[in-house]
Scaffold this motif. Structure first.
Motif, mmCIF file in Angstrom:
data_model
loop_
_atom_site.group_PDB
_atom_site.id
_atom_site.type_symbol
_atom_site.label_atom_id
_atom_site.label_comp_id
_atom_site.label_asym_id
_atom_site.label_seq_id
_atom_site.Cartn_x
_atom_site.Cartn_y
_atom_site.Cartn_z
ATOM 1 N N SER A 69 0.831 -1.203 0.000
ATOM 2 C CA SER A 69 0.000 0.000 0.000
ATOM 3 C C SER A 69 0.864 1.251 0.000
ATOM 4 O O SER A 69 2.010 1.229 0.475
ATOM 5 N N ASP A 70 0.290 2.349 -0.529
ATOM 6 C CA ASP A 70 0.961 3.648 -0.396
ATOM 7 C C ASP A 70 0.512 4.339 0.883
ATOM 8 O O ASP A 70 0.898 5.471 1.157
ATOM 9 N N ASN A 71 -0.332 3.622 1.655
ATOM 10 C CA ASN A 71 -0.888 4.126 2.923
ATOM 11 C C ASN A 71 -1.734 5.383 2.757
ATOM 12 O O ASN A 71 -1.984 6.098 3.721
ATOM 13 N N LYS A 72 -2.181 5.621 1.532
ATOM 14 C CA LYS A 72 -3.035 6.788 1.264
ATOM 15 C C LYS A 72 -4.242 6.442 0.398
ATOM 16 O O LYS A 72 -5.365 6.794 0.729
ATOM 17 N N THR A 73 -3.992 5.757 -0.723
ATOM 18 C CA THR A 73 -5.074 5.584 -1.703
ATOM 19 C C THR A 73 -5.362 4.143 -2.097
ATOM 20 O O THR A 73 -6.427 3.868 -2.631
ATOM 21 N N PHE A 74 -4.435 3.208 -1.888
ATOM 22 C CA PHE A 74 -4.689 1.844 -2.337
ATOM 23 C C PHE A 74 -4.097 0.827 -1.379
ATOM 24 O O PHE A 74 -3.136 1.095 -0.646
ATOM 25 N N LEU A 75 -4.683 -0.358 -1.422
ATOM 26 C CA LEU A 75 -4.192 -1.497 -0.654
ATOM 27 C C LEU A 75 -4.353 -2.734 -1.531
ATOM 28 O O LEU A 75 -5.458 -3.063 -1.961
ATOM 29 N N LYS A 76 -3.237 -3.389 -1.822
ATOM 30 C CA LYS A 76 -3.245 -4.578 -2.660
ATOM 31 C C LYS A 76 -2.873 -5.807 -1.832
ATOM 32 O O LYS A 76 -2.070 -5.713 -0.898
#
Length: 325
Positions: free
Chosen positions: A281-288
């Protein structure tokens, strides 16, 4: 004084309705609106619910009270007092939608029998959770079936069936709502046909055991996501138990403590960078999250005990969970 006899054809056709959840309540509402002579409604006893565990009536009970219909809430369906009350109602037909298994003394009581509405295309997906399992298995079509109840669950002779195609992003919730609507229409059609004497029941198609798809009740432990299966199956699984009972998985905080999260919606990320269960994750907009055949992207999530959130809101408020593992 001579009292004229009542012609059997002129006597009001009496129906007893049995059901519990919203799915059943919608069917009951349709029957009431259509002028079906509902002489009694059978539903479950009130159950503790919500934070205060206050005794709460079923959706069917609420609707029955709203329409001032005779209501029966037996603890046990074989109870002699309950059976006597049913007999006093003298139903011509009983209609069952999302209710308990009936003992023979109950389903065999009306002269026209007892019909059931099942949310699948029988004989496939016999059982308590046909909607969920159809989505989980990636079916392209589903539907509803009306049939006569007998001793074996969901095996009676079929009266009518209605099919629908499933959309790509179909969930258990969206399919439930569609089948609830067409199911109500099908029950009404079935009652009218039985009353007119035009209904023709046919035996269910006989299939080998290995071709029959079952729909057993879904437990909480069943809902844990297995990341070691193909991405498509993971996505179907999430859709198949959304919004209830909901797929879940464990993420971990900086102390290595498991954080249980419910996953309501996800999509393929069109990448293959992560190992099964590995997160990024970028810890802002997405979680894969990785699966056996590619990564998926979590879109809607709920940490246990907290609010349901879009992934962006969730990431902003969860700095303690470590995703890049």
């Amino acid at each position: 004084m001579n009292i004229p006899s009542i012609n059997e054809k002129d006597r009001p056709f009496k129906v007893v309705f049995m059901g519990t959840p919203l799915f059943a309540a919608h069917v009951l509402q349709k029957l009431v609106e259509a002028g079906i002579n509902i002489v009694g409604v059978v539903t479950t006893t009130d159950k503790p619910a919500y934070r205060g565990l206050k005794l709460t009536p079923s959706p069917v009970k609420k609707l029955a009270l709203e329409h001032e219909l005779k209501l029966l809430q037996p603890e046990t369906l074989s109870d002699s007092i309950f059976i006597a009350e049913l007999e006093d109602l003298k139903p011509d037909l009983q209609v069952v939608v999302a209710f308990r298994k009936l003992p023979e003394i109950v389903w065999n009581l009306p002269p026209k029998g007892t019909i059931n509405l099942h949310a699948s295309l029988l004989p496939q997906y016999r059982g308590a959770a046909p909607i969920n399992h159809a989505i989980i298995n990636g079916e392209k079509e589903s539907g509803v079936t009306t049939f006569f109840i007998n001793n074996e669950i969901d095996t009676g002779n079929i009266l009518f069936m209605e099919k629908i195609e499933l959309e790509k992003e179909e969930t258990a919730g969206s399919l439930h709502n569609k089948l609830m609507v067409i199911g109500a229409e099908l029950v009404l059609k079935t009652i009218n046909a039985i009353q007119k004497g035009t209904a023709k029941a046919v035996p269910q198609t006989t299939l080998p055991a290995d071709q029959l798809k079952k729909a057993p009740k879904i437990s909480k432990t069943f809902c844990k996501i297995d990341w070691n299966i193909p991405a498509e199956k993971v996505l179907n699984f999430i859709k198949g138990v959304s919004p209830f009972p909901t797929a879940f998985c464990d993420f971990y905080d900086m102390n290595g403590t498991a954080v249980i999260c419910k996953i309501f919606k996800a999509r393929s990320s069109n990448s293959f960078q992560l190992r099964p269960a590995e997160t990024y994750s970028d810890n802002k907009t997405f979680l894969k999250v990785g699966t056996q055949t590619g990564d998926i992207e979590i879109l809607e999530i709920q940490q246990e005990g907290k609010k349901y959130l879009k992934i962006e809101e969730f990431l902003r408020g969860n700095k303690k969970i470590i995703f890049n593992n």
